[in-house]
Design an enzyme around this catalytic site. Structure first.
Site, PDB file in Angstrom:
ATOM      1  N   GLY A 182      41.032  -6.786 -75.185  1.00 43.87           N
ATOM      2  CA  GLY A 182      41.439  -6.567 -76.688  1.00 43.87           C
ATOM      3  C   GLY A 182      40.494  -5.534 -77.070  1.00 43.87           C
ATOM      4  O   GLY A 182      40.555  -5.253 -78.301  1.00 43.87           O
ATOM      5  N   THR A 210      39.975 -10.832 -58.831  1.00 39.19           N
ATOM      6  CA  THR A 210      40.677 -11.442 -59.772  1.00 39.19           C
ATOM      7  C   THR A 210      41.076 -12.840 -59.587  1.00 39.19           C
ATOM      8  O   THR A 210      41.767 -12.719 -58.659  1.00 39.19           O
ATOM      9  CB  THR A 210      41.736 -10.422 -60.319  1.00 39.19           C
ATOM     10  N   ARG A 214      56.490 -13.619 -67.718  1.00 40.31           N
ATOM     11  CA  ARG A 214      56.597 -12.331 -68.836  1.00 40.31           C
ATOM     12  C   ARG A 214      57.800 -11.848 -68.880  1.00 40.31           C
ATOM     13  O   ARG A 214      58.503 -11.280 -68.099  1.00 40.31           O
ATOM     14  CB  ARG A 214      55.850 -11.281 -67.969  1.00 40.31           C
ATOM     15  N   HIS A 233      43.065 -11.194 -69.059  1.00 41.45           N
ATOM     16  CA  HIS A 233      43.767 -10.285 -68.431  1.00 41.45           C
ATOM     17  C   HIS A 233      44.769  -9.592 -69.518  1.00 41.45           C
ATOM     18  O   HIS A 233      45.874  -9.421 -69.460  1.00 41.45           O
ATOM     19  CB  HIS A 233      45.076 -11.147 -67.548  1.00 41.45           C
ATOM     20  N   LYS A 285      36.613 -12.199 -61.949  1.00 40.52           N
ATOM     21  CA  LYS A 285      37.478 -11.727 -63.084  1.00 40.52           C
ATOM     22  C   LYS A 285      38.430 -12.787 -63.647  1.00 40.52           C
ATOM     23  O   LYS A 285      39.112 -13.318 -62.720  1.00 40.52           O
ATOM     24  CB  LYS A 285      37.965 -10.472 -62.989  1.00 40.52           C
ATOM     25  N   GLN A 315      38.613  -3.618 -57.194  1.00 36.81           N
ATOM     26  CA  GLN A 315      39.146  -4.726 -57.500  1.00 36.81           C
ATOM     27  C   GLN A 315      40.276  -5.629 -56.413  1.00 36.81           C
ATOM     28  O   GLN A 315      40.731  -4.831 -55.975  1.00 36.81           O
ATOM     29  CB  GLN A 315      40.140  -4.688 -58.892  1.00 36.81           C
ATOM     30  N   TYR A 330      42.842  -8.350 -55.260  1.00 33.11           N
ATOM     31  CA  TYR A 330      43.748  -9.256 -55.270  1.00 33.11           C
ATOM     32  C   TYR A 330      43.594  -9.836 -53.945  1.00 33.11           C
ATOM     33  O   TYR A 330      43.914  -9.166 -52.952  1.00 33.11           O
ATOM     34  CB  TYR A 330      45.173  -8.757 -55.529  1.00 33.11           C
ATOM     35  N   GLY A 379      41.202  -1.578 -70.990  1.00 38.17           N
ATOM     36  CA  GLY A 379      42.354  -1.646 -70.386  1.00 38.17           C
ATOM     37  C   GLY A 379      43.575  -0.729 -71.064  1.00 38.17           C
ATOM     38  O   GLY A 379      43.389   0.592 -70.767  1.00 38.17           O
ATOM     39  N   TYR A 401      55.774  -2.896 -69.522  1.00 35.69           N
ATOM     40  CA  TYR A 401      55.038  -3.346 -68.554  1.00 35.69           C
ATOM     41  C   TYR A 401      53.490  -3.410 -68.985  1.00 35.69           C
ATOM     42  O   TYR A 401      52.935  -4.290 -68.668  1.00 35.69           O
ATOM     43  CB  TYR A 401      55.326  -2.774 -67.108  1.00 35.69           C
ATOM     44  N   ASP A 436      36.450  -8.281 -71.139  1.00 31.68           N
ATOM     45  CA  ASP A 436      37.467  -7.410 -71.607  1.00 31.68           C
ATOM     46  C   ASP A 436      38.599  -8.302 -72.014  1.00 31.68           C
ATOM     47  O   ASP A 436      38.756  -9.523 -72.126  1.00 31.68           O
ATOM     48  CB  ASP A 436      38.460  -6.702 -70.500  1.00 31.68           C
ATOM     49  N   SER A 495      42.337  -0.767 -58.889  1.00 32.34           N
ATOM     50  CA  SER A 495      43.249  -1.993 -58.544  1.00 32.34           C
ATOM     51  C   SER A 495      43.685  -2.063 -56.960  1.00 32.34           C
ATOM     52  O   SER A 495      43.932  -1.171 -56.356  1.00 32.34           O
ATOM     53  CB  SER A 495      44.246  -2.084 -59.459  1.00 32.34           C
TER      54      SER A 495
HETATM   55  C1  LIG Z   1      49.572  -2.514 -66.951  1.00 27.92           C
HETATM   56  C2  LIG Z   1      48.117  -3.345 -66.611  1.00 27.92           C
HETATM   57  C3  LIG Z   1      47.947  -3.800 -65.195  1.00 27.92           C
HETATM   58  C4  LIG Z   1      46.924  -4.467 -64.879  1.00 27.92           C
HETATM   59  N1  LIG Z   1      46.738  -4.655 -63.460  1.00 27.92           N
HETATM   60  C5  LIG Z   1      45.556  -5.290 -63.203  1.00 27.92           C
HETATM   61  C6  LIG Z   1      45.344  -5.315 -61.659  1.00 27.92           C
HETATM   62  O1  LIG Z   1      46.003  -4.604 -61.063  1.00 27.92           O
HETATM   63  N2  LIG Z   1      44.434  -6.269 -61.347  1.00 27.92           N
HETATM   64  C7  LIG Z   1      43.397  -6.793 -62.568  1.00 27.92           C
HETATM   65  O2  LIG Z   1      42.622  -7.414 -62.052  1.00 27.92           O
HETATM   66  N3  LIG Z   1      43.812  -6.670 -63.684  1.00 27.92           N
HETATM   67  C8  LIG Z   1      44.966  -5.864 -64.122  1.00 27.92           C
HETATM   68  N4  LIG Z   1      45.012  -5.793 -65.563  1.00 27.92           N
HETATM   69  C9  LIG Z   1      44.324  -6.658 -66.379  1.00 27.92           C
HETATM   70  C10 LIG Z   1      43.063  -5.587 -66.831  1.00 27.92           C
HETATM   71  O3  LIG Z   1      42.202  -5.281 -65.860  1.00 27.92           O
HETATM   72  C11 LIG Z   1      42.407  -6.084 -67.928  1.00 27.92           C
HETATM   73  O4  LIG Z   1      42.061  -7.528 -67.853  1.00 27.92           O
HETATM   74  C12 LIG Z   1      43.397  -6.133 -69.342  1.00 27.92           C
HETATM   75  O5  LIG Z   1      43.987  -5.200 -69.328  1.00 27.92           O
HETATM   76  C13 LIG Z   1      42.310  -6.166 -70.599  1.00 27.92           C
HETATM   77  O6  LIG Z   1      42.730  -6.204 -71.723  1.00 27.92           O
HETATM   78  P1  LIG Z   1      43.330  -4.990 -72.611  1.00 27.92           P
HETATM   79  O7  LIG Z   1      44.420  -3.979 -71.754  1.00 27.92           O
HETATM   80  O8  LIG Z   1      43.782  -5.560 -73.966  1.00 27.92           O
HETATM   81  O9  LIG Z   1      42.064  -4.013 -73.042  1.00 27.92           O
HETATM   82  C14 LIG Z   1      46.214  -5.012 -65.843  1.00 27.92           C
HETATM   83  C15 LIG Z   1      46.615  -4.921 -67.176  1.00 27.92           C
HETATM   84  C16 LIG Z   1      47.761  -4.109 -67.498  1.00 27.92           C
HETATM   85  C17 LIG Z   1      47.786  -3.812 -69.085  1.00 27.92           C
HETATM   86  C1  LIG Z   2      50.004  -8.657 -58.785  1.00 28.69           C
HETATM   87  C2  LIG Z   2      49.982  -8.271 -60.270  1.00 28.69           C
HETATM   88  C3  LIG Z   2      49.507  -6.823 -60.436  1.00 28.69           C
HETATM   89  C4  LIG Z   2      49.380  -6.145 -61.750  1.00 28.69           C
HETATM   90  C5  LIG Z   2      48.744  -6.918 -63.010  1.00 28.69           C
HETATM   91  O1  LIG Z   2      47.647  -7.400 -62.800  1.00 28.69           O
HETATM   92  C6  LIG Z   2      49.243  -7.247 -64.172  1.00 28.69           C
HETATM   93  O2  LIG Z   2      50.318  -6.638 -64.275  1.00 28.69           O
HETATM   94  O3  LIG Z   2      48.704  -7.777 -64.888  1.00 28.69           O
END
Ligand SMILES: Cc1cc2nc3c(=O)[nH]c(=O)nc-3n(C[C@H](O)[C@H](O)[C@H](O)COP(=O)(O)O)c2cc1C
Ligand SMILES: CCCCC(=O)C(=O)O
Length: 388
Positions: free
Chosen positions: A317, A178, A187, A284, A260, A150, A152, A338, A46, A315, A128
Site C-alpha cells: 500500500g 516469501t 484471484r 503481498h 516476507k 527473493q 519462491y 510495489g 494481473y 510493504d 523475484s
Molecule cells: C504484479 C505483481 C507481482 C508480484 N510478484 C511477486 C513475486 O514474484 N514475489 C514476491 O515475493 N512478491 C511478489 N509480489 C508482491 C510484492 O512483492 C509486494 O509484496 C506488493 O506488491 C506490495 O504491495 P503494493 O503493490 O501495494 O505496494 C508481486 C506483486 C505484484 C503487484
Molecule cells: C508464483 C507467484 C508469482 C508472482 C506473485 O507473487 C504474484 O503474482 O503476486
C-alpha cells in the site's frame, strides 16, 4: 554527504521556466489510471488486481489514510538525512523495490529496465524468482547496484540449492524468502484470463534457464513449453514448508535472510527463533488473503514483539513519501515499493521506473522536513494521530 532528494523539485521548477513539463505524471493515482489505458487488460489486471473481492487491497490504503502525521514547526529541518542500514546494506533512503515477477508482460525490457533504474538511484532491487529474465542477465543490468534476491522456495532441494548458488555467484547479497504464496490465491481477474499473462511472462526465462530445474523435466522446455511452465508453478508454489526447514536455507545462503509475508506477532517471534535477520510485514499487496488484516495495522504489534532483534521491513500500500514516514513511525526500518514503479515501467521502461522512484524519494525528503524531522530516527508513534 546526506542525499538531497528534495532538489528534484527545483529541477522541475527549472524545467517549468523553460516551458517543459515532465514526461509522466507525478500523481500516483493518475499514473495508475493512464497505465490502465496503456496496458492490455490481462497484464494490467494481473498487476492491479487482488485476491477475491479486493477487500485487502482497499484495506491497505484505508490503514494509511486513517493515520495522519502531526507536523512540528521551527525545528530547523532544512538539512535532512534519510539514510539507514538494513540487513547490513547501507541505503541512501529507506526504500527498496519489492520483488515483482514476470515484468516482461509490462514492458519488453522488464527486470532489466528496472534493475538499471534502481542502480542509477542507489536503491536495491529485490529480484523475484518469477523473473522473466535470468538471474545472470538482471545482475549484469544492475551494474554496481545493490542486489537482493527473493526466493519462491522450490519443492526440490536440488533446484533450491541450484537457484541459491546462481544468485550468490551473480552477486546477490541478501535473501528474501516469501512465505505467503506457497500456492496462488483465488484471484478472479487472473482466473478470468486463465492466468495467460503470468504464463506468458514466466515462460520467457525461468523454465529454460536453471540446470537443476531442467533436469527435473521429462521433456525439455523447447520440446514442451506448457508442461515446463506447469511444472514450474507446481515446483515453486505448491508446498508449504516448516519454520524448522529455514535452517536448510541458512546452510545454503551465506548472507542475511529475511522472511516476507509475516502478519502475526507470534510468527515474527518464530522467525527470530529460527535465526532470521529480517521480517517483511506484508500481505503481498492484498493479492493472497482476501479480507486479511491491513499490513500497516499489523506492523506496530510485530515491531513491538521483535524489538531490535531483527530488521523489520514493510510493504503493501505504500504510494507516497508520507506513507513511508507512517510505516517508519510505526516501526519499519525501510519499505518495499510495489505497484507504483510497475506502472512507471509500463509508461517508459527504465525512464518510467526512474521517474516514479525519484518522485517518491523527493516527496519523502520534503515531507520529512516539512513535518519538522531531520532523520528517520526522529520518527515514532508520537509522529502520528489515528482517526477512527
Ligand atoms: C504484479 C505483481 C507481482 C508480484 N510478484 C511477486 C513475486 O514474484 N514475489 C514476491 O515475493 N512478491 C511478489 N509480489 C508482491 C510484492 O512483492 C509486494 O509484496 C506488493 O506488491 C506490495 O504491495 P503494493 O503493490 O501495494 O505496494 C508481486 C506483486 C505484484 C503487484
Ligand atoms: C508464483 C507467484 C508469482 C508472482 C506473485 O507473487 C504474484 O503474482 O503476486
Amino acid at each position: 554527504m546526506p542525499a538531497q532528494f528534495g532538489s528534484y523539485q527545483s529541477e522541475i521548477y527549472l524545467q517549468g521556466m523553460s516551458g517543459v513539463v515532465p514526461a509522466f505524471t507525478n500523481d500516483p493515482t493518475a499514473l495508475e489510471s493512464s497505465a490502465r489505458e496503456l496496458m492490455e487488460p490481462g497484464p494490467y489486471w494481473y498487476v492491479a488486481g487482488g485476491a477475491g473481492s479486493g477487500a485487502t487491497v482497499r484495506a491497505n490504503r484505508e490503514a494509511f489514510d486513517r493515520r495522519r502525521i502531526v507536523p512540528r514547526m521551527l525545528t530547523d529541518a532544512t538539512e535532512r538525512d534519510v539514510s539507514t542500514t538494513v540487513l547490513g546494506t547501507e541505503l541512501a533512503a529507506p526504500v527498496l523495490l519489492a520483488p515483482i515477477g514476470v515484468q516482461s508482460i509490462v514492458h519488453p525490457d522488464g527486470e532489466l529496465a528496472t534493475a538499471r533504474a534502481a542502480a542509477e538511484l542507489g536503491i536495491p532491487m529485490i529480484l523475484s524468482t518469477a523473473s522473466s529474465h535470468t538471474i545472470e542477465e538482471v545482475a549484469e543490468a544492475s551494474g554496481d547496484g545493490e542486489r537482493w534476491y527473493q526466493l519462491y522456495w522450490p519443492n526440490s532441494d536440488d533446484v533450491t540449492v541450484s537457484v541459491l548458488e546462481r544468485a550468490e555467484r551473480a552477486g546477490y547479497t541478501a535473501l528474501v524468502v516469501t512465505l505467503d504464496t506457497w500456492t496462488l490465491a483465488w484471484r478472479p481477474h487472473d482466473l478470468d484470463q486463465s492466468y495467460l499473462p503470468f504464463i506468458r511472462g514466466i515462460g520467457t526465462a525461468i523454465p529454460f534457464s536453471d540446470p537443476a530445474f531442467r533436469a527435473s523435466l521429462e521433456r525439455t522446455p523447447e520440446e514442451d513449453r506448457n508442461s515446463a511452465v506447469l511444472r514450474w508453478v507446481q515446483m515453486f508454489t505448491g508446498v508449504d514448508k516448516s519454520w524448522e526447514r529455514l535452517a536448510f536455507l541458512r546452510e545454503h545462503w551465506s548472507g542475511p535472510i529475511a522472511v516476507k509475508g509475516v502478519l502475526h506477532p507470534d510468527d515474527a517471534r518464530r522467525a527470530v527463533d529460527a535465526g532470521m535477520d529480517g521480517i517483511v510485514v506484508s500481505n503481498h499487496g492484498g493479492r493472497q488473503v482476501d479480507g486479511s488484516v491491513a499490513a500497516l495495522d499489523a506492523l506496530p504489534g510485530i515491531a513491538e514483539a521483535v524489538g531490535d532483534r531483527v530488521d523489520v521491513l514493510f510493504d503493501s500500500g505504500v504510494r507516497t513519501g508520507a506513507d513511508v514516514i507512517k510505516a517508519i513511525a510505526l516501526g519499519a526500518k525501510a519499505v518495499l515499493l510495489g505497484r507504483p514503479w510497475v506502472y512507471g515501467l509500463a509508461h517508459g521502461g527504465q525512464e518510467g521506473v526512474r521517474h516514479v522512484l525519484r518522485g517518491l524519494l523527493a516527496d519523502l525528503d520534503l515531507t520529512l522536513g516539512l513535518t519538522g524531522n531531520r532523520s528517520l530516527a526522529d520518527l515514532g508513534r508520537h509522529t502520528l494521530m489515528e482517526n477512527s
